[in-house]
Design a protein around this motif. Structure first.
Motif, PDB file in Angstrom:
ATOM      1  N   THR A 143     -17.153  -6.010 -27.620  1.00 24.57           N
ATOM      2  CA  THR A 143     -18.013  -6.914 -28.384  1.00 24.57           C
ATOM      3  C   THR A 143     -17.335  -8.267 -28.547  1.00 24.57           C
ATOM      4  N   ALA A 144     -16.100  -8.384 -28.077  1.00 24.22           N
ATOM      5  CA  ALA A 144     -15.348  -9.640 -28.131  1.00 24.22           C
ATOM      6  C   ALA A 144     -16.040 -10.677 -27.259  1.00 24.22           C
ATOM      7  N   ASP A 145     -15.917 -11.936 -27.660  1.00 26.02           N
ATOM      8  CA  ASP A 145     -16.503 -12.999 -26.845  1.00 26.02           C
ATOM      9  C   ASP A 145     -15.545 -14.172 -26.669  1.00 26.02           C
ATOM     10  N   HIS A 146     -14.234 -13.896 -26.656  1.00 26.49           N
ATOM     11  CA  HIS A 146     -13.284 -14.989 -26.490  1.00 26.49           C
ATOM     12  C   HIS A 146     -12.998 -15.335 -25.041  1.00 26.49           C
ATOM     13  N   MET A 147     -13.733 -14.733 -24.107  1.00 22.36           N
ATOM     14  CA  MET A 147     -13.716 -15.104 -22.685  1.00 22.36           C
ATOM     15  C   MET A 147     -15.151 -15.011 -22.181  1.00 22.36           C
ATOM     16  N   PHE A 148     -15.502 -15.846 -21.210  1.00 26.47           N
ATOM     17  CA  PHE A 148     -16.808 -15.746 -20.595  1.00 26.47           C
ATOM     18  C   PHE A 148     -16.968 -14.373 -19.956  1.00 26.47           C
TER      19      PHE A 148
END
Length: 165
Positions: free
Chosen positions: A116-121
């Motif tokens: 659920t992380a979004d710190h990379m495209f």
């Protein structure tokens, strides 16, 4: 000096090798990432440290300011980005709270998860495999590297930082 003010003012050197390997230097457009409300702030962060930071461009290691410290389990994961990018191997780091319905930590190597992380495209929603885990204090840091300012960069483990000199 109380722990919170020490933590927010402490200058640290982030392990540039970890930043370069993670690919986390590409943040989504818009707001800077913020810590999850489910993560507990570490009560006893320390700033001694394992690896010597180095700059692959030959310069000095970047100075960073710790913007958050969290007691949680962190994972190195391998995944194929949802945007069709090349597979990512041994990405460091994703924390327990950035996994969909993860179960009790620590998860074993080989466990299949959804990010659920979004710190990379291409990270959010990607199916991933846990490569390894650590229970070290996790830090978000603010730094400038190669002319690029990063605010609340996620994540640096305690062994990857040392006090600024």
């Amino acid at each position: 000096m109380n722990t919170l003010s020490w933590r927010t003012r402490m200058a640290a050197v982030a392990a540039l090798s970890a930043l370069a390997l993670t690919g986390c230097t590409t943040l989504e457009q818009g707001e800077s990432p913020q810590p999850s409300q489910t993560q507990s702030t570490s009560e006893t962060p320390t700033a001694h440290g394992g690896m010597d930071a180095h700059n692959p461009n030959g310069g000095p290691p970047p100075e960073a300011t710790i913007s958050g410290a969290f007691d949680t389990t962190a994972y190195a994961v391998s995944f194929t980005p949802t945007d069709g990018g090349d597979p990512v191997t041994d990405h460091k780091w994703v924390v327990q709270e950035e996994l969909k319905n993860p179960g009790e930590p620590p998860l074993a190597a080989g466990t299949e998860v959804v990010l659920t992380a979004d710190h990379m495209f291409g990270m959010k929603g990607a199916e991933a495999t846990i490569d390894s885990s650590t229970d070290e204090t996790m830090y978000m840091v603010n730094l400038e590297m190669n002319g690029m300012k990063m605010t609340n960069h996620k994540w640096v483990v305690e062994s990857e930082i040392r006090p600024a000199q």
